[in-house]
Design an enzyme around this catalytic site. Structure first.
Site, PDB file in Angstrom:
ATOM      1  N   ASP A 190      76.274  75.363  14.156  1.00 47.28           N
ATOM      2  CA  ASP A 190      77.292  74.901  13.161  1.00 47.28           C
ATOM      3  C   ASP A 190      77.201  75.550  11.857  1.00 47.28           C
ATOM      4  O   ASP A 190      77.760  76.640  11.652  1.00 47.28           O
ATOM      5  CB  ASP A 190      77.271  73.359  13.319  1.00 47.28           C
ATOM      6  CG  ASP A 190      78.347  72.611  12.860  1.00 47.28           C
ATOM      7  OD1 ASP A 190      79.340  73.468  12.407  1.00 47.28           O
ATOM      8  OD2 ASP A 190      78.326  71.637  12.215  1.00 47.28           O
ATOM      9  N   ARG A 240      73.617  62.657  25.192  1.00 44.70           N
ATOM     10  CA  ARG A 240      73.248  64.229  25.812  1.00 44.70           C
ATOM     11  C   ARG A 240      73.147  64.304  27.359  1.00 44.70           C
ATOM     12  O   ARG A 240      73.308  65.443  27.582  1.00 44.70           O
ATOM     13  CB  ARG A 240      71.733  64.059  25.287  1.00 44.70           C
ATOM     14  CG  ARG A 240      71.561  64.132  23.776  1.00 44.70           C
ATOM     15  CD  ARG A 240      69.867  64.281  23.393  1.00 44.70           C
ATOM     16  NE  ARG A 240      69.539  64.188  22.104  1.00 44.70           N
ATOM     17  CZ  ARG A 240      69.902  64.803  21.015  1.00 44.70           C
ATOM     18  NH1 ARG A 240      70.285  66.045  21.153  1.00 44.70           N
ATOM     19  NH2 ARG A 240      69.423  64.446  19.696  1.00 44.70           N
TER      20      ARG A 240
END
Ligand code: IMP
Ligand code: MG
Length: 188
Positions: free
Chosen positions: A108, A170
């Site tokens: 990111d 997750r």
């Protein structure tokens, strides 16, 4: 049924698996051309998010490899990047002369991998390459690029296939855009 925090599924497990297979071919082709110490690549997964993708990827990688892991502090469970990454749990392998393949779920801001890559070269690694399941270039703050990436995405907060919100989600078997409008009032 999809999780209520899912706005849109971007990549299914089948897609990620196929993409991992193609990336593994590229990775193997690269290391075939390199003079790798003991003919063994050191694959380092950045926990915790790397696990599902790394598992898919390594099912297809044919190069000889060792595996190690490290934990970096990053989002602290929220949705914003951290300007000062820290090592929470270090690898246990000596990096001198090693060819390292860093495995991430997503890049990111790039701050985490920028830190790790520099740190690994300081510790004497011969070569540090980066492979990531997802590249989110819109938000990049450090000068870092993935050597191989699975999919490029827009600037959205993603969940699933290793990617968490507050350490959950997750285990979703897909990568999805999170419906962030629900987060303010969300109760687990
Ligand atoms: P960076 O240092 O900003 O590149 O962030 C790297 C880490 O932040 C990743 O390994 C993830 O753990 C986390 N991260 C970045 N974007 C997302 C996202 O959209 N969802 C969940 N976690 C993310
Ligand atoms: Mg991560």
């Amino acid at each position: 049924m999809q999780h209520p925090l899912v706005k849109k599924i971007l990549h299914t497990r089948e897609e990620i698996s196929l993409r991992s297979q193609a990336m593994a071919l590229d990775v193997d082709a690269y290391y075939k051309q390199q003079k790798v110490q003991d003919n063994t690549v050191l694959v380092v997964g950045i926990l915790k998010g790397c696990v599902p993708f790394m598992s898919e990827l390594l099912n297809h990688v044919k190069s000889e490899c060792e595996i190690d892991y490290m934990v970096m502090s990053s989002y602290k469970g929220g949705v914003k990047a951290n300007a000062n990454p820290e090592i929470v749990l270090d690898i246990s392998t000596n990096l001198k002369g090693r060819h390292v393949l860093l495995v991430e779920d997503i890049i990111d801001s790039g701050l985490t991998l920028d830190f790790v890559k520099k740190d690994f070269y300081h510790r004497g690694a011969a070569d540090v390459k980066i492979i990531t399941m997802i590249d989110k270039p819109a938000n990049r703050q450090a000068k870092i690029t993935a050597d191989w990436f699975g999919f490029e995405v827009e600037d959205e907060f993603l969940i699933g296939f290793g990617l968490d919100y507050e350490e959950r989600l997750r285990n979703l078997p897909y990568v999805a855009i999170c419906d962030t409008s629900k987060l303010k009032t969300w109760k687990w």
